[in-house]
Design a protein around this motif. Structure first.
Motif, PDB file in Angstrom:
ATOM      1  N   ASN A 208      -0.922  -4.812  -0.926  1.00  0.00           N
ATOM      2  CA  ASN A 208      -1.958  -5.838  -0.741  1.00  0.00           C
ATOM      3  C   ASN A 208      -1.455  -7.243  -1.032  1.00  0.00           C
ATOM      4  OD1 ASN A 208      -4.034  -4.074   0.030  1.00  0.00           O
ATOM      5  ND2 ASN A 208      -4.583  -3.635  -2.091  1.00  0.00           N
ATOM      6  N   THR A 209      -0.548  -7.364  -1.987  1.00  0.00           N
ATOM      7  CA  THR A 209      -0.120  -8.688  -2.438  1.00  0.00           C
ATOM      8  C   THR A 209       1.032  -9.253  -1.624  1.00  0.00           C
ATOM      9  OG1 THR A 209      -0.785  -8.062  -4.690  1.00  0.00           O
ATOM     10  CG2 THR A 209       0.577 -10.029  -4.466  1.00  0.00           C
ATOM     11  N   PHE A 210       1.962  -8.395  -1.200  1.00  0.00           N
ATOM     12  CA  PHE A 210       3.182  -8.907  -0.577  1.00  0.00           C
ATOM     13  C   PHE A 210       3.390  -8.463   0.874  1.00  0.00           C
ATOM     14  CE2 PHE A 210       4.001  -8.638  -5.168  1.00  0.00           C
ATOM     15  CZ  PHE A 210       4.300  -9.966  -5.431  1.00  0.00           C
ATOM     16  N   ILE A 211       2.801  -7.345   1.268  1.00  0.00           N
ATOM     17  CA  ILE A 211       3.070  -6.831   2.616  1.00  0.00           C
ATOM     18  C   ILE A 211       2.004  -7.264   3.618  1.00  0.00           C
ATOM     19  CG2 ILE A 211       3.303  -4.738   4.013  1.00  0.00           C
ATOM     20  CD1 ILE A 211       4.643  -3.403   1.630  1.00  0.00           C
ATOM     21  N   THR A 212       0.737  -7.013   3.304  1.00  0.00           N
ATOM     22  CA  THR A 212      -0.311  -7.346   4.283  1.00  0.00           C
ATOM     23  C   THR A 212      -0.411  -8.847   4.589  1.00  0.00           C
ATOM     24  OG1 THR A 212      -1.978  -7.307   2.510  1.00  0.00           O
ATOM     25  CG2 THR A 212      -1.676  -5.294   3.791  1.00  0.00           C
ATOM     26  N   PRO A 213      -0.090  -9.749   3.651  1.00  0.00           N
ATOM     27  CA  PRO A 213      -0.140 -11.174   4.022  1.00  0.00           C
ATOM     28  C   PRO A 213       1.083 -11.650   4.811  1.00  0.00           C
ATOM     29  CG  PRO A 213      -0.486 -10.847   1.641  1.00  0.00           C
ATOM     30  CD  PRO A 213       0.100  -9.593   2.197  1.00  0.00           C
ATOM     31  N   SER A 214       2.112 -10.814   4.954  1.00  0.00           N
ATOM     32  CA  SER A 214       3.356 -11.251   5.583  1.00  0.00           C
ATOM     33  C   SER A 214       3.240 -11.265   7.103  1.00  0.00           C
ATOM     34  CB  SER A 214       4.514 -10.340   5.159  1.00  0.00           C
ATOM     35  OG  SER A 214       4.308  -9.029   5.635  1.00  0.00           O
ATOM     36  N   LEU A 215       4.116 -12.026   7.736  1.00  0.00           N
ATOM     37  CA  LEU A 215       4.092 -12.155   9.192  1.00  0.00           C
ATOM     38  C   LEU A 215       4.516 -10.863   9.888  1.00  0.00           C
ATOM     39  CD1 LEU A 215       5.632 -15.744   9.563  1.00  0.00           C
ATOM     40  CD2 LEU A 215       3.219 -15.080   9.688  1.00  0.00           C
ATOM     41  N   ASN A 216       5.374 -10.085   9.250  1.00  0.00           N
ATOM     42  CA  ASN A 216       5.848  -8.829   9.854  1.00  0.00           C
ATOM     43  C   ASN A 216       5.112  -7.625   9.279  1.00  0.00           C
ATOM     44  OD1 ASN A 216       7.003  -9.105   7.331  1.00  0.00           O
ATOM     45  ND2 ASN A 216       8.923  -8.108   7.902  1.00  0.00           N
ATOM     46  N   MET A 217       3.839  -7.816   8.965  1.00  0.00           N
ATOM     47  CA  MET A 217       3.038  -6.770   8.338  1.00  0.00           C
ATOM     48  C   MET A 217       3.061  -5.470   9.133  1.00  0.00           C
ATOM     49  SD  MET A 217      -1.091  -6.633   7.697  1.00  0.00           S
ATOM     50  CE  MET A 217      -1.399  -6.411   9.464  1.00  0.00           C
ATOM     51  N   ASN A 218       2.856  -5.545  10.443  1.00  0.00           N
ATOM     52  CA  ASN A 218       2.756  -4.330  11.250  1.00  0.00           C
ATOM     53  C   ASN A 218       4.043  -3.517  11.230  1.00  0.00           C
ATOM     54  OD1 ASN A 218       0.065  -4.617  12.109  1.00  0.00           O
ATOM     55  ND2 ASN A 218       0.662  -6.094  13.683  1.00  0.00           N
ATOM     56  N   GLU A 219       5.181  -4.207  11.334  1.00  0.00           N
ATOM     57  CA  GLU A 219       6.455  -3.496  11.316  1.00  0.00           C
ATOM     58  C   GLU A 219       6.697  -2.823   9.967  1.00  0.00           C
ATOM     59  OE1 GLU A 219       5.953  -6.529  12.263  1.00  0.00           O
ATOM     60  OE2 GLU A 219       6.724  -6.816  14.300  1.00  0.00           O
ATOM     61  N   VAL A 220       6.405  -3.556   8.891  1.00  0.00           N
ATOM     62  CA  VAL A 220       6.633  -3.006   7.551  1.00  0.00           C
ATOM     63  C   VAL A 220       5.690  -1.838   7.282  1.00  0.00           C
ATOM     64  CG1 VAL A 220       6.556  -3.497   5.081  1.00  0.00           C
ATOM     65  CG2 VAL A 220       7.501  -5.190   6.653  1.00  0.00           C
ATOM     66  N   LEU A 221       4.417  -1.998   7.639  1.00  0.00           N
ATOM     67  CA  LEU A 221       3.453  -0.920   7.405  1.00  0.00           C
ATOM     68  C   LEU A 221       3.820   0.333   8.187  1.00  0.00           C
ATOM     69  CD1 LEU A 221      -0.036  -2.699   7.320  1.00  0.00           C
ATOM     70  CD2 LEU A 221       1.191  -1.638   5.424  1.00  0.00           C
ATOM     71  N   SER A 222       4.298   0.146   9.408  1.00  0.00           N
ATOM     72  CA  SER A 222       4.686   1.299  10.220  1.00  0.00           C
ATOM     73  C   SER A 222       5.833   2.066   9.557  1.00  0.00           C
ATOM     74  CB  SER A 222       5.091   0.835  11.619  1.00  0.00           C
ATOM     75  OG  SER A 222       5.413   1.932  12.438  1.00  0.00           O
ATOM     76  N   ARG A 223       6.825   1.335   9.051  1.00  0.00           N
ATOM     77  CA  ARG A 223       7.947   1.991   8.364  1.00  0.00           C
ATOM     78  C   ARG A 223       7.480   2.645   7.064  1.00  0.00           C
ATOM     79  NH1 ARG A 223      10.677  -2.906   9.783  1.00  0.00           N
ATOM     80  NH2 ARG A 223      10.483  -3.634   7.622  1.00  0.00           N
ATOM     81  N   LEU A 224       6.567   1.978   6.383  1.00  0.00           N
ATOM     82  CA  LEU A 224       6.073   2.503   5.114  1.00  0.00           C
ATOM     83  C   LEU A 224       5.244   3.768   5.329  1.00  0.00           C
ATOM     84  CD1 LEU A 224       6.536   1.558   2.270  1.00  0.00           C
ATOM     85  CD2 LEU A 224       4.415   0.240   2.377  1.00  0.00           C
ATOM     86  N   VAL A 225       4.485   3.803   6.410  1.00  0.00           N
ATOM     87  CA  VAL A 225       3.724   5.011   6.743  1.00  0.00           C
ATOM     88  C   VAL A 225       4.676   6.182   6.973  1.00  0.00           C
ATOM     89  CG1 VAL A 225       2.348   6.103   8.559  1.00  0.00           C
ATOM     90  CG2 VAL A 225       1.646   3.892   7.632  1.00  0.00           C
ATOM     91  N   SER A 226       5.739   5.944   7.722  1.00  0.00           N
ATOM     92  CA  SER A 226       6.710   7.013   8.000  1.00  0.00           C
ATOM     93  C   SER A 226       7.373   7.508   6.720  1.00  0.00           C
ATOM     94  CB  SER A 226       7.778   6.508   8.973  1.00  0.00           C
ATOM     95  OG  SER A 226       7.207   6.170  10.221  1.00  0.00           O
ATOM     96  N   ALA A 227       7.753   6.569   5.847  1.00  0.00           N
ATOM     97  CA  ALA A 227       8.407   6.951   4.593  1.00  0.00           C
ATOM     98  C   ALA A 227       7.450   7.719   3.687  1.00  0.00           C
ATOM     99  CB  ALA A 227       8.922   5.703   3.877  1.00  0.00           C
ATOM    100  N   THR A 228       6.202   7.277   3.630  1.00  0.00           N
ATOM    101  CA  THR A 228       5.217   7.946   2.774  1.00  0.00           C
ATOM    102  C   THR A 228       4.865   9.322   3.323  1.00  0.00           C
ATOM    103  OG1 THR A 228       4.295   5.771   2.207  1.00  0.00           O
ATOM    104  CG2 THR A 228       2.962   7.705   1.671  1.00  0.00           C
ATOM    105  N   GLN A 229       4.753   9.423   4.644  1.00  0.00           N
ATOM    106  CA  GLN A 229       4.488  10.719   5.272  1.00  0.00           C
ATOM    107  C   GLN A 229       5.599  11.708   4.931  1.00  0.00           C
ATOM    108  OE1 GLN A 229       4.623  10.569   9.522  1.00  0.00           O
ATOM    109  NE2 GLN A 229       4.079  12.722   9.803  1.00  0.00           N
ATOM    110  N   LYS A 230       6.829  11.256   5.035  1.00  0.00           N
ATOM    111  CA  LYS A 230       7.973  12.115   4.710  1.00  0.00           C
ATOM    112  C   LYS A 230       7.921  12.541   3.246  1.00  0.00           C
ATOM    113  CE  LYS A 230      13.047  12.170   4.850  1.00  0.00           C
ATOM    114  NZ  LYS A 230      14.271  11.374   5.181  1.00  0.00           N
ATOM    115  N   TRP A 231       7.572  11.607   2.368  1.00  0.00           N
ATOM    116  CA  TRP A 231       7.481  11.924   0.940  1.00  0.00           C
ATOM    117  C   TRP A 231       6.380  12.960   0.691  1.00  0.00           C
ATOM    118  CZ3 TRP A 231       4.416  12.156  -3.312  1.00  0.00           C
ATOM    119  CH2 TRP A 231       5.035  12.123  -4.564  1.00  0.00           C
ATOM    120  N   CYS A 232       5.253  12.781   1.340  1.00  0.00           N
ATOM    121  CA  CYS A 232       4.130  13.713   1.148  1.00  0.00           C
ATOM    122  C   CYS A 232       4.469  15.115   1.657  1.00  0.00           C
ATOM    123  CB  CYS A 232       2.884  13.185   1.854  1.00  0.00           C
ATOM    124  SG  CYS A 232       2.142  11.738   1.068  1.00  0.00           S
ATOM    125  N   PHE A 233       5.178  15.196   2.768  1.00  0.00           N
ATOM    126  CA  PHE A 233       5.568  16.507   3.281  1.00  0.00           C
ATOM    127  C   PHE A 233       6.506  17.218   2.305  1.00  0.00           C
ATOM    128  CE2 PHE A 233       4.901  15.392   8.063  1.00  0.00           C
ATOM    129  CZ  PHE A 233       3.528  15.437   7.855  1.00  0.00           C
TER     130      PHE A 233
END
Length: 343
Positions: A208-233
């Motif tokens: 919320n503090t550093f990623i969503t306000p950034s200009l490349n939010m979508n790219e970072v969130l997409s990578r973070l979703v993939s990393a978190t999904q892998k961790w959860c699996f």
């Protein structure tokens, strides 16, 4: 690590050079480095030579409880002198002593707050060294939070201190590698201590503090979703990881969430995952507006697993809850004849 001392440790504390032990341990903890420390406390079966204080192999260090207690006694004495009369203790001494105290007791709130005051004072008086000061403190906190130290990885005091530290980075306009922190700090800490509520709350704060306000939010969130999904699996029974994945997917479009829902459902069917954590995630995703095809697949997998689960066991109860929860979220109620719309 228990703070209780057995008789052999108490007897050993009557001997030895506590000051030399403090100097070596505090130096290792506070010296700048590009690599995080991997700290481990040795059990009674690992007996060091009387002249050895710690074992060190590159960034990995190990020390017996006796050595840590010896260092703590000196650190606490320095700390109390600072509290009584700060003019007699240098900033370096108080930072070294509080580092040892937090290694001994991660919930030592006074030690953590003292570090905040000292660091804030240094930031005001040494503006040319702001980056070095903050990065050195980050190195210590991240080392404590990711080492194999059971109490430290889930310490609310240490995670709160890290949050304060990240705010200092922001106030002084220094870059915070939030994405890297989630994958290298949060996820490692989550492995060290399963269901690590404080770690994953910190991940939300970073997002919320550093990623969503950034200009490349979508790219970072997409990578973070993939990393978190892998961790959860890889940690499918960890509810905290799944909750963070839901938090991230709430900011993503359906084109990204639906494939993850499907893949999780397929893995649940293949590996016969009955646990509450996975089905907490699946029922939330299904209730968010999945397609009819997704809902049909959800019910097929749920019913198949339910039929093959031990009768009247926890597994069946979990799958029944998933059905009832989803039905309630869609404005339906379960009756003997099937599903009927609620008035």
């Amino acid at each position: 690590m228990s703070r209780a001392l057995d008789a052999s440790v108490k007897e050993s504390l009557k001997h030895g050079d506590h000051g030399a032990v403090f100097d070596e341990i505090s130096t290792v903890l506070t010296e700048p480095s590009d690599e995080l420390l991997e700290i481990e406390l040795l059990g009674k079966s690992h007996v060091l030579d009387p002249n050895e204080i710690i074992l060190k192999d590159e960034n990995a260090i190990a020390l017996p409880k006796l050595r840590l207690v010896q260092a703590f006694l000196v650190a606490h004495k320095i700390f109390m002198s600072y509290i009584k009369d700060g003019s007699t203790i240098s900033i370096d001494e108080i930072l070294r002593s509080t580092a040892v105290m937090l290694l001994m007791d991660p919930e030592h709130l006074t030690a953590a707050n003292t570090r905040k005051r000292v660091i804030r004072k240094r930031l005001q008086g040494e503006k040319e060294n702001v980056k070095e000061i903050l990065h050195t403190e980050k190195h210590l906190m991240d080392s404590l939070l990711t080492s194999r130290l059971h109490r430290h990885t889930k310490s609310p005091t240490l995670w709160n201190h890290r949050r304060w530290l990240m705010d200092q980075f922001r106030l002084h306009e220094l870059d915070v590698p939030a994405e890297e922190d989630v994958t290298r700090i949060i996820m490692v800490s989550g492995e060290r201590h399963p269901r690590n509520y404080y770690a994953w709350c910190h991940a939300r704060y970073l997002t919320n503090t550093f990623i969503t306000p950034s200009l490349n939010m979508n790219e970072v969130l997409s990578r973070l979703v993939s990393a978190t999904q892998k961790w959860c699996f890889a940690h499918h029974d960890d509810i905290s990881g799944w909750q963070f994945l839901i938090f991230l997917l709430d900011m993503r479009p359906p084109t990204e969430t639906s494939p993850i829902f499907r893949e999780t459902l397929n893995l649940a069917a293949s590996f016969k995952w009955h646990n509450e954590s996975v089905w907490y995630f699946l029922r939330h995703m299904a209730a968010w507006g999945s397609t009819n095809a997704d809902l049909d697949e959800f019910e097929l997998v749920r019913r198949t697993l339910w039929e093959n689960a031990p009768e009247d066991g926890f597994e069946q109860l979990t799958l029944q809850r998933a059905e009832k929860w989803l039905s309630a979220s869609q404005g339906l109620t379960i009756i003997d004849a099937g599903l009927e719309e609620m008035p």
